[in-house]
Design a protein around this motif. Sequence first.
Motif: not given
Length: 155
Positions: A21-24, A34-35, A83-86
């Motif tokens: 998963a991609l995180f910032r 979490q992205l 996460e939902a927005d991303c």
Amino acid sequence: MIYQRDGGEEADLRNEDFATALFRMDLPGRHVRQLTSWSLPVEGPDLSPARSGPTKDLIVFQVARPGSDGLDIATVPATCRSEADCTSRIRYVTDGTGRATSPSWSPDGRRIAFSFRTATTDLNGDVWTMRPDGSDRRRVSTSPTFDYGADWGPA
């Protein structure tokens, strides 16, 4: 294990099942967001170096698109709030008809370099570039061997 690039401002985190998963996060590792979901296999994220314009804070990455045998290149803003927005803002910039891998931003954030091969059975891949929306694709190598790990080099 945490994999960090671009000064630690983005990370690709792997759990014990090797899901990704991609995180910032902010430096030094605070405010983690979490992205992308664990169900979307993300590899090789690269944060755009653009300081302004449409690619500022845009992350490009390689992904196995759900329902496709190919590998695609996609983008997501690093600034989305959840996460939902991303998830709603992920844009696939290749079309799932081949294997697009190893994306890398140009030093000005105006183009993406990537490796591409036309089919899963084709063992030869070349380096291509494209605009961040996937348009204006240009082949920049035609080697008889597989070209992988496209990178623009030092700015």
